[in-house]
Design an enzyme around this catalytic site. Structure first.
Site, PDB file in Angstrom:
ATOM      1  N   ASP A  13       0.809  -1.228   0.000  1.00 36.39           N
ATOM      2  CA  ASP A  13       0.000   0.000   0.000  1.00 36.39           C
ATOM      3  C   ASP A  13       0.837   1.271   0.000  1.00 36.39           C
ATOM      4  O   ASP A  13       0.367   2.337   0.419  1.00 36.39           O
ATOM      5  CB  ASP A  13      -0.963   0.028   1.200  1.00 36.39           C
ATOM      6  CG  ASP A  13      -1.867  -1.195   1.237  1.00 36.39           C
ATOM      7  OD1 ASP A  13      -2.615  -1.400   0.269  1.00 36.39           O
ATOM      8  OD2 ASP A  13      -1.806  -1.943   2.235  1.00 36.39           O
ATOM      9  N   LYS A  16       2.708   1.688  -5.209  1.00 37.69           N
ATOM     10  CA  LYS A  16       3.348   1.088  -6.399  1.00 37.69           C
ATOM     11  C   LYS A  16       2.560   1.408  -7.664  1.00 37.69           C
ATOM     12  O   LYS A  16       3.138   1.678  -8.716  1.00 37.69           O
ATOM     13  CB  LYS A  16       3.448  -0.435  -6.237  1.00 37.69           C
ATOM     14  CG  LYS A  16       4.367  -0.892  -5.126  1.00 37.69           C
ATOM     15  CD  LYS A  16       4.418  -2.406  -5.020  1.00 37.69           C
ATOM     16  CE  LYS A  16       3.106  -3.023  -4.582  1.00 37.69           C
ATOM     17  NZ  LYS A  16       2.650  -2.588  -3.254  1.00 37.69           N
ATOM     18  N   GLY A  17       1.229   1.356  -7.571  1.00 38.81           N
ATOM     19  CA  GLY A  17       0.412   1.582  -8.751  1.00 38.81           C
ATOM     20  C   GLY A  17       0.612   2.970  -9.331  1.00 38.81           C
ATOM     21  O   GLY A  17       0.799   3.130 -10.541  1.00 38.81           O
ATOM     22  N   ALA A  41      -4.049  -7.945  -5.001  1.00 38.43           N
ATOM     23  CA  ALA A  41      -3.375  -6.661  -5.146  1.00 38.43           C
ATOM     24  C   ALA A  41      -4.415  -5.553  -5.302  1.00 38.43           C
ATOM     25  O   ALA A  41      -5.490  -5.765  -5.861  1.00 38.43           O
ATOM     26  CB  ALA A  41      -2.445  -6.688  -6.357  1.00 38.43           C
ATOM     27  N   HIS A  43      -3.785  -1.737  -6.394  1.00 30.16           N
ATOM     28  CA  HIS A  43      -2.899  -0.635  -6.744  1.00 30.16           C
ATOM     29  C   HIS A  43      -3.736   0.502  -7.352  1.00 30.16           C
ATOM     30  O   HIS A  43      -4.250   0.369  -8.461  1.00 30.16           O
ATOM     31  CB  HIS A  43      -1.830  -1.112  -7.733  1.00 30.16           C
ATOM     32  CG  HIS A  43      -0.969  -2.198  -7.192  1.00 30.16           C
ATOM     33  ND1 HIS A  43      -0.005  -2.843  -7.939  1.00 30.16           N
ATOM     34  CD2 HIS A  43      -0.918  -2.778  -5.959  1.00 30.16           C
ATOM     35  CE1 HIS A  43       0.605  -3.754  -7.197  1.00 30.16           C
ATOM     36  NE2 HIS A  43       0.050  -3.729  -5.989  1.00 30.16           N
ATOM     37  N   GLN A 223       2.142  -6.378  -3.074  1.00 25.60           N
ATOM     38  CA  GLN A 223       2.346  -6.422  -1.620  1.00 25.60           C
ATOM     39  C   GLN A 223       3.671  -5.750  -1.260  1.00 25.60           C
ATOM     40  O   GLN A 223       4.108  -4.836  -1.943  1.00 25.60           O
ATOM     41  CB  GLN A 223       2.226  -7.865  -1.119  1.00 25.60           C
ATOM     42  CG  GLN A 223       0.862  -8.453  -1.438  1.00 25.60           C
ATOM     43  CD  GLN A 223       0.948  -9.891  -1.923  1.00 25.60           C
ATOM     44  OE1 GLN A 223       1.736 -10.233  -2.788  1.00 25.60           O
ATOM     45  NE2 GLN A 223       0.109 -10.738  -1.363  1.00 25.60           N
ATOM     46  N   THR A 238       2.516 -13.199   3.266  1.00 26.28           N
ATOM     47  CA  THR A 238       1.815 -13.636   2.067  1.00 26.28           C
ATOM     48  C   THR A 238       2.483 -14.887   1.508  1.00 26.28           C
ATOM     49  O   THR A 238       3.655 -15.147   1.787  1.00 26.28           O
ATOM     50  CB  THR A 238       1.826 -12.522   1.006  1.00 26.28           C
ATOM     51  OG1 THR A 238       1.095 -12.952  -0.138  1.00 26.28           O
ATOM     52  CG2 THR A 238       3.256 -12.169   0.584  1.00 26.28           C
ATOM     53  N   GLY A 299      -9.027  -6.526   8.021  1.00 29.87           N
ATOM     54  CA  GLY A 299      -9.166  -5.782   9.257  1.00 29.87           C
ATOM     55  C   GLY A 299      -8.880  -4.307   9.051  1.00 29.87           C
ATOM     56  O   GLY A 299      -9.151  -3.742   7.994  1.00 29.87           O
ATOM     57  N   ARG A 300      -8.270  -3.685  10.052  1.00 30.49           N
ATOM     58  CA  ARG A 300      -8.100  -2.234  10.083  1.00 30.49           C
ATOM     59  C   ARG A 300      -6.836  -1.813   9.347  1.00 30.49           C
ATOM     60  O   ARG A 300      -5.817  -2.499   9.381  1.00 30.49           O
ATOM     61  CB  ARG A 300      -8.051  -1.768  11.549  1.00 30.49           C
ATOM     62  CG  ARG A 300      -8.043  -0.262  11.755  1.00 30.49           C
ATOM     63  CD  ARG A 300      -8.360   0.059  13.217  1.00 30.49           C
ATOM     64  NE  ARG A 300      -7.443  -0.616  14.132  1.00 30.49           N
ATOM     65  CZ  ARG A 300      -6.293  -0.083  14.546  1.00 30.49           C
ATOM     66  NH1 ARG A 300      -5.928   1.122  14.131  1.00 30.49           N
ATOM     67  NH2 ARG A 300      -5.517  -0.732  15.399  1.00 30.49           N
ATOM     68  N   LEU A 329       3.946  12.393   0.417  1.00 30.07           N
ATOM     69  CA  LEU A 329       4.597  13.517   1.086  1.00 30.07           C
ATOM     70  C   LEU A 329       3.615  14.637   1.418  1.00 30.07           C
ATOM     71  O   LEU A 329       3.921  15.507   2.244  1.00 30.07           O
ATOM     72  CB  LEU A 329       5.741  14.043   0.220  1.00 30.07           C
ATOM     73  CG  LEU A 329       7.039  13.235   0.372  1.00 30.07           C
ATOM     74  CD1 LEU A 329       7.940  13.431  -0.822  1.00 30.07           C
ATOM     75  CD2 LEU A 329       7.754  13.601   1.663  1.00 30.07           C
TER      76      LEU A 329
END
Length: 416
Positions: A13, A16-17, A41, A43, A223, A238, A299-300, A329
């Site tokens: 997360d 990368k995408g 995935a 992304h 991932q 994973t 989950g969270r 940023l």
């Protein structure tokens, strides 16, 4: 020509995408090559005009005209999820995504039986859940390792009798182990797989060699290294090699070893979706992420301060990078701090791959570890580069390609 390999040096997360989309906007790219993971995935790519897609199996350069996607044999392919993803791409103005897709016939298939078994196991863990995405990717890998000659593969979609036999054996084995599965009958699944085989170019592994020589390729990882099957913090990991290893192997098979630039992606905040160690986690951080909501399986989504200790470990087990892309940023502010060391250690020592008992012991230590937090640096890219001993080549200040800035002159080029 120089190909680019993109790997997340955190828990996933990190963006990368959006980095892959920027790369495909900044230079001519022939194909985005997916080299691990599967439909779990997520992304996210946002265009300047507001269009958004969460890329799961298609490469994150698909918004860019002419850029292909290749699912290598290291990807677990879910044709049913792929069809739904293609439908959404059509809805946001990309009707030819399937025309630009090639899939290695050796890739494992993720099926409704894998998904049902995955969810049954995760529910049975109760409070000790691992944070699975619940899509059956790890289940497909485990079954493939246990039954390598019988596991359903992409090429079987062109052989209905073989696929029927393998799906039946898969269903029967998992049912015998777990009880009745919440999945459709085999006969109901076969038409969808046949349609997939008719619509998509299923190729041999040698296809990639030609693509690599036809133009620049971007290898898009899934991932993050801290979730790696061998080097991640077991059991919150994973069933996938998340380092550069698969991408490097694919280049070597094509006779192009060493031709890829290694780009590591990091958030300015260290985040984690689901349970497991997040040493710098801080519920008081004033951040949210609408693209990563809490869900019943993972989950969270948790936020932490920048964890240089964990990211140094990721760099070491990944074999280093040529440069970093530092994302999010726009979230940097006085509330966000940097962790250069833990109270009991300033370095995590990698072990030999395959020693999961050692990794589990490391996980136990990390779950007890406490960070030492320093004040936010005035210059985040410079501070991250100094802590990790690696130049920051790209900074990201928002979700679109236009929000990306090359950090070193000549290191990377801006979008066309």
């Amino acid at each position: 020509m120089s190909h680019v390999m993109v790997v997340d040096l955190g828990y996933g997360d990190a963006g990368k995408g959006t980095v892959v989309d920027w790369l495909c906007a900044s230079r001519p790219v022939h194909t985005v090559v997916r080299f691990n993971g599967g439909a779990q995935a997520a992304h996210n790519v946002v265009l300047r005009d507001g269009r958004h897609h969460t890329f799961a199996q298609f490469g994150s350069g698909t918004f860019r005209p002419g850029v292909g996607t290749h699912l290598s044999r290291h990807v677990v392919v879910d044709p049913l999820a792929l069809a739904a993803e293609a439908d959404h791409l059509t809805a946001v103005g990309v009707p030819d995504a399937l025309d630009r897709l090639t899939v290695d016939g050796e890739a494992l298939l993720a099926t409704p039986y894998h998904r049902a078994a995955n969810r049954a196991r995760e529910i049975a863990r109760g409070a000790d859940r691992h944070g699975s995405c619940g899509l059956g990717v790890g289940e497909a890998v485990a079954y493939g390792l246990a039954h390598p000659d019988e596991a359903p593969r992409v090429a079987d979609c062109r052989r209905p009798a073989v696929l029927r036999r393998r799906l039946t054996a898969l269903r029967d084995r998992l049912t015998a182990e777990l009880g009745p599965l919440d999945a459709p009958p085999v006969e109901d699944c076969l038409p969808a797989y046949a349609g997939f085989a008719d619509r998509v170019a299923i190729v041999e592994r040698t296809w990639l060699s030609g693509a690599l020589r036809a133009g620049t390729c971007v290898f898009e990882g899934a991932q993050g290294v801290l979730l790696d099957e061998w080097h991640g913090f077991h059991p919150y990991t994973t069933w996938s090699t998340t380092t550069f290893a698969n991408a490097e192997a694919l280049l070597a098979e094509a006779g192009l070893a060493g031709s890829g630039q290694r780009l590591g992606v990091l958030r300015v905040t260290t985040t984690r979706h689901g349970p497991g160690p997040l040493v710098t986690g801080d519920p008081a951080l004033p951040f949210t992420d609408s693209r990563n909501p809490t869900n019943p399986w993972q989950g969270r989504f948790r936020f932490g301060h920048f964890d240089a200790v964990a990211h140094r470990y990721a760099l070491e087990v990944a074999g280093g990078v040529d440069g970093l892309a530092l994302t999010h940023l726009d979230l940097a502010g006085p509330a966000l701090r940097i962790c250069r060391r833990y109270e009991t250690a300033d370095r995590l020592v990698p072990g030999p791959p395959g020693d999961l008992d050692r990794q589990a012991a490391l996980t136990a230590r990390l779950l007890r570890a406490r960070p030492v937090l320093d004040e936010a640096p005035a210059d985040w890219p410079a501070a991250v580069a100094a802590e990790l001993g690696t130049p920051v080549l790209l900074t990201s200040h928002g979700p679109t390609a236009e929000d990306k800035l090359p950090a070193l002159a000549g290191a990377v080029s801006a979008p066309r």
